[in-house]
Write an enzyme that holds these catalytic residues in place. Structure first.
Site, PDB file in Angstrom:
ATOM      1  N   ASN A 225       0.919  -1.194  -0.084  1.00  0.00           N
ATOM      2  CA  ASN A 225      -0.078  -0.059  -0.102  1.00  0.00           C
ATOM      3  C   ASN A 225       0.716   1.203  -0.085  1.00  0.00           C
ATOM      4  OD1 ASN A 225       0.925  -0.099   2.709  1.00  0.00           O
ATOM      5  ND2 ASN A 225      -1.023  -0.591   3.630  1.00  0.00           N
TER       6      ASN A 225
ATOM      7  N   ARG B 132       2.843   6.480  12.231  1.00  0.00           N
ATOM      8  CA  ARG B 132       2.467   6.101  13.476  1.00  0.00           C
ATOM      9  C   ARG B 132       2.090   7.101  14.475  1.00  0.00           C
ATOM     10  NH1 ARG B 132       1.074   2.387  10.588  1.00  0.00           N
ATOM     11  NH2 ARG B 132       1.708   0.055  10.849  1.00  0.00           N
TER      12      ARG B 132
ATOM     13  N   GLN C  50      -5.789   2.584  18.633  1.00  0.00           N
ATOM     14  CA  GLN C  50      -6.687   2.319  17.665  1.00  0.00           C
ATOM     15  C   GLN C  50      -7.614   1.077  17.792  1.00  0.00           C
ATOM     16  OE1 GLN C  50      -4.282   4.317  13.869  1.00  0.00           O
ATOM     17  NE2 GLN C  50      -4.538   2.001  13.803  1.00  0.00           N
TER      18      GLN C  50
ATOM     19  N   HIS D 204      -7.313   5.952   9.907  1.00  0.00           N
ATOM     20  CA  HIS D 204      -6.458   4.865   9.346  1.00  0.00           C
ATOM     21  C   HIS D 204      -6.834   4.194   8.164  1.00  0.00           C
ATOM     22  CE1 HIS D 204      -2.588   2.724  10.564  1.00  0.00           C
ATOM     23  NE2 HIS D 204      -2.521   2.925   9.303  1.00  0.00           N
TER      24      HIS D 204
END
Length: 295
Positions: free
Chosen positions: A56, A194, A223, A242
């Site tokens: 990704n 992050r 998260q 995210h």
């Protein structure tokens, strides 16, 4: 209503969980970024850690460019004016600038950071990067890059800073009050890496004081983020939950990569080197380049 299947809902493999498992052998990230696995514990227990490198990278790089333009051009508040039925052009453009001519720097220029630099070059910006590994001379020349030995050296020169580094002991808490104070007043910070690379409350303070003109982040800690997380309500932000690396295009790639890792593991064949983070009780492959463990 939430979809019953949620991408990127990681189980944090803490030292306690790894120690409690009867015989842990393999931890796979269906994507990239293995910081939710305690790498020190994985090394100590001989757990192989793998991720789908590059799956990704372009998806995240495109998201960084989108977030950068959204902040600099004041897109999100302007869109809200339309949703609210208004037409206050003066307020919309009061915080809107051209990206052209700005100094933009990336913290780390690995697979994502370099892709960001390549995509921003056509905007006629001045590009900087901080990385412990210097890029090849021909790449620096092609993109007109200025290399800095550290983020601390780079950020005072930049109007926009994008964080594209993995989370490990050297980067955790990097963007706190001290480093943010050295940035240009009114600079923008983009973080799709992050959340713990930035200090949660320091970011909130910098936005409220005007030290940062905007913060666009795609990553949170923990998260999923609680409803009262201050990054939901701080001013001038462009937060997303995210999603940068979870486009449907990316999901197809990391599903295929996860299958490849599992098939290699079950067949006793070597896992592709670029997929490896920890192997044989040590950092390996991509992990040896990207991460560090506590001494």
């Amino acid at each position: 209503m939430q979809h019953p299947w949620q991408p990127f809902w990681p189980a944090y493999l803490t030292p306690e969980r790894i120690a409690a498992a009867p015989n842990p052998k393999l931890a796979i990230t269906a994507g990239i970024g293995s910081d939710h696995v305690d790498l020190d514990a994985a090394v100590a227990h001989g757990v192989t850690v793998a991720e789908v490198t590059y799956s990704n990278s372009i998806s995240v790089a495109e998201h960084v460019v989108m977030m950068t333009l959204s902040l600099v051009r004041n897109y999100l508040p302007s869109h809200q004016v339309v949703l609210d039925g208004g037409w206050n052009i003066a307020d919309c453009v009061a915080r809107s600038y051209d990206l052209e001519g700005m100094h933009v720097g990336t913290v780390a220029a690995g697979r994502i950071g370099l892709a960001v630099l390549r995509r921003l070059a056509p905007f006629d910006v001045k590009l900087h990067y901080a990385d412990r590994y210097r890029l090849p001379e021909d790449v620096e020349r092609e993109l007109g890059l200025v290399w800095h030995e550290s983020a601390a050296d780079m950020v005072p020169h930049c109007d926009v800073v994008t964080i594209n580094a993995p989370l490990h002991p050297e980067t955790e808490g990097m963007f706190g009050d001290e480093l943010l104070a050295t940035m240009k007043r009114g600079a923008y910070l983009i973080n799709t890496a992050r959340a713990k690379i930035a200090d949660r409350d320091a970011i909130d303070r910098a936005l409220r004081s005007g030290q940062l003109a905007g913060y666009a982040g795609d990553v949170w800690f923990p998260q999923p983020a609680p409803a009262d997380h201050p990054w939901r309500t701080m001013p001038h932000h462009g937060m997303t939950p995210h999603i940068s690396g979870s486009s449907l295009s990316a999901q197809a790639r990391y599903a295929a990569g996860t299958r490849e890792i599992l098939e290699s593991w079950l067949a006793g064949s070597p896992i592709r080197d670029e997929y490896l983070i920890v192997d044989g009780g040590r950092l390996a492959g991509t992990g040896a380049h990207s991460y560090s463990v506590k001494k």
